[in-house]
Design a protein around this motif. Sequence first.
Motif, PDB file in Angstrom:
ATOM      1  N   TRP A   1     118.988  56.907 -67.257  1.00  0.00           N
ATOM      2  CA  TRP A   1     118.132  57.868 -66.547  1.00  0.00           C
ATOM      3  C   TRP A   1     116.789  58.017 -67.272  1.00  0.00           C
ATOM      4  CZ3 TRP A   1     115.610  62.526 -66.710  1.00  0.00           C
ATOM      5  CH2 TRP A   1     115.461  63.234 -65.513  1.00  0.00           C
TER       6      TRP A   1
ATOM      7  N   TRP B   1     112.467  56.635 -66.366  1.00  0.00           N
ATOM      8  CA  TRP B   1     111.220  57.404 -66.434  1.00  0.00           C
ATOM      9  C   TRP B   1     110.274  56.877 -67.517  1.00  0.00           C
ATOM     10  CZ3 TRP B   1     110.194  60.683 -62.638  1.00  0.00           C
ATOM     11  CH2 TRP B   1     111.247  61.297 -61.955  1.00  0.00           C
TER      12      TRP B   1
ATOM     13  N   ASP C   1     118.712  67.959 -64.224  1.00  0.00           N
ATOM     14  CA  ASP C   1     118.013  68.416 -63.021  1.00  0.00           C
ATOM     15  C   ASP C   1     116.653  69.023 -63.354  1.00  0.00           C
ATOM     16  OD1 ASP C   1     120.269  67.602 -61.759  1.00  0.00           O
ATOM     17  OD2 ASP C   1     120.861  69.567 -60.991  1.00  0.00           O
TER      18      ASP C   1
ATOM     19  N   TYR D   1     114.152  66.397 -64.186  1.00  0.00           N
ATOM     20  CA  TYR D   1     113.633  65.692 -63.008  1.00  0.00           C
ATOM     21  C   TYR D   1     112.415  66.411 -62.448  1.00  0.00           C
ATOM     22  CZ  TYR D   1     113.258  64.251 -58.116  1.00  0.00           C
ATOM     23  OH  TYR D   1     112.772  63.833 -56.898  1.00  0.00           O
TER      24      TYR D   1
ATOM     25  N   LEU E   1     116.074  59.251 -58.123  1.00  0.00           N
ATOM     26  CA  LEU E   1     116.683  60.137 -59.112  1.00  0.00           C
ATOM     27  C   LEU E   1     116.729  61.588 -58.666  1.00  0.00           C
ATOM     28  CD1 LEU E   1     115.220  58.541 -62.353  1.00  0.00           C
ATOM     29  CD2 LEU E   1     117.556  58.367 -61.483  1.00  0.00           C
TER      30      LEU E   1
END
Length: 835
Positions: A726, A730, A760, A763, A786
């Motif tokens: 994850w 990014w 979360d 994000y 995502l």
Amino acid sequence: MTSANLTRDETAARSNVIRLEAVEVELDLRNARDLTTQTFPTTATLTFDATADATWIDFIGASVDGVTVNGAPREVDWDGSRIRIEGLAEHNVVSVRAHGRYSTSGEGLHRFRDPVDGEVYLYTQYEPADSRRVYPVFEQPDMKARWRFTVDAPDAWQVLSGGMETGREALPDGVRVAFAETLPVSSYITAVAAGPYHRVDGVWEGGDRVVPLGVLCRASLAVHLDADEILDITRRGLQFFEEAFAYPYPWGKYDQIFVPEYNLGAMENPGLVTFTEGYVFRGASTAAQHEGRANTILHEMAHMWFGDLVTMRWWDDLWLKESFADFMGAHTAVAAGGYPDAWVTFASRRKGWAYVQDQLPTTHPIVADIPDLEAAKLNFDGITYAKGASVLKQLVAFVGEDAFFRGAQRYFADHAFGNTTLPDLLSALEAESGRDLTAWSRAWLQTSGLSEIAVERDDVNGLVLTQTDPRPHRLTCGLFSVTGDRLVRQGDVEVEVVDARTPLGRVSADGIDLVLPNVDDSTYAKVRLDARSTDVASDHLSSIDDPVARAVIWAALWNATRDGDLPVTRFVAVVSRHATHEPNVALLADALAHTHAAIGHYAAADARDALAGAWVETCWNALWAAQPGSDAQLAWARALGAAAGRSAGKADEMHAILARTAPAPDGLALDPELRWAWLIALAATGHASTEDADAELAADPSAQGHVAHRTALAARPDAAVRVSAWRAAWEDESLTNDHLAATIAGARAGDRRDLVADLDDDYFARIRPAWASRSIEIARRLVVGLFPSSGSLDDVDGWLAENDDAPAALRRLVIEQRDGLARDLRVRAAQPVAP
């Protein structure tokens, strides 16, 4: 707004004072094989008339090294996106020397190294506005020019552009290739490709002309390239379009090149059409895949007229090319391409895409309001393509096929090499059909949303057709009765409707077991079956002979499931009962994909695991029962791969087949694509190790193998692994577009939200900076891929409330993702409570 985000108003003002004549481009790509070198020299010389003293030229690259205006050097005034030019004369020759950047995002000049043989491949992709990443241009569709390209490249490379090659000159460390001047085209459909591509030549004889044809792909894929089939479809299409449009193919040659790490299905660059390598089938492929490729070939070919010969003035009228190409792809596949069921696939897939898009809060008219380039980038969607094509199909029925094609012929004759807007096309169609299209255009092209049509059984009035959001429809209702164990069509009722309620001529409902509005899929509307028809379809769907009728019913059942009106358990039961008897592999594949989505998105939380486990069993049993070597067998094998990522019920058996310690079903082509799909699913449930993935990569060291290997490693159900993937998505800007997609897919594999739920807040903290710093394509993949599929709307609603000044295109993506989550939560809540 940054200066890179060009607006409709400012570009219109520029084209009012600049009349572009010609552009000469010189590219030096001799250093492309050195991956440590990130830039390449590029020079553009633009010849134009001006009625203003100043303007700007678009360029996004590493540097602008020199500018001359009418032979005089000028100080460089460049803000990273726009080169300011002042002191213009009535007639001008402006030359800009610069350095562009090689791309790994699929935007601009993309550079790819093949891991099989170490060879480097280049290709360009520009739509809507990325030619400015490769050479200085006036980046807007209504400033057409004649283009002349000269490209320096390594020896022995294939070097291509839209024009015919006119000469090669040896250089000390490479070769200089010159190309013929093009006819007038917009910057976004110019193109260059270079590399040691494998090439297959052919010709098409059109009347007294011979059009050279070429099909190209990477050398390591050459063994998989079925060039004969591609050339056959190409010849069929060129013959059909020349006759249908009464305008000779204008672009000289017709090269088609299949390129790696491509963001799209294909792109209509005249003379050099680019396609995703996904259309070079490395293993087993179904009839639906071949039909899909033929459809795309014909779609892009239609653009040679709709879009390239005649081009929309600005992106508001993107539909003037994409809706027509989408319609013509299916129409020509049926009429000349050898695929009589192409409209069946269209009914299931393209319309399904449109229906989903048209129910989002961000839906828009087919003729959209596109104020800037960021908005244009996101408008390549199901409305512009599939809804537009659906509406055009209805328009053809409305004006008549002959009148439609005569109108197209008039349109091309009147506007060849020019730019148009909606009234230009409508006037041509009105002139040939004699019908006023004002009301039709207002109802279908300039409004958003869709009607929902149904038939009520009324004891007094018989059958009554109802519609929400009333629009004019010309459609047919099919009447079916159960005869023995089959549903048999007893007759049709053709009707033109405008109002919310329309009696069907007092047709009696006696003996009619299923009433199917839009049975021939002629109009654009979401079909809702009445309760009796739903029951009968659930029992007898696969017994209907007409594949279009089956497609409409499959779509109606799926839409009812998405809306929460048909329980997920019942939809899965219908698919489990009838999919094994569905002879159309496109309908079969869609039903299987919809079942996977229904379980993951819409099933109640307390029922999801049981449904997922039962579905794996269904897929496993259907795979073994399918005819050996059939398309159905392959479709079920692929569905098993998807289902096994969510439930491990058949993990040991699948692992044994992959390890070749247990036999595979007879006739199953366990090729690299299928092996990777199964292995990634097993990895997501913890039943495939790093060693398994490494061994698979050793057996398949292709580019596709490396991408799949990345997904498999990221899919392991360990929180540290998922979080690492994850964060890499990014933060690791060295990831190519395909490697980014693979990393995201691994991080989200198997719906294991629990492994990344703590991210979360991160994000929502990251998406706005990413939008500002990354390209639109990369940022879009991050924002969509995502998005946290949580059990609450609070976080996304909070971000939207706090970021009302965020770029409109970013807000659109977030709003669409919010709508998807809201639908998930709403439909889950509507599921019946298990007894």
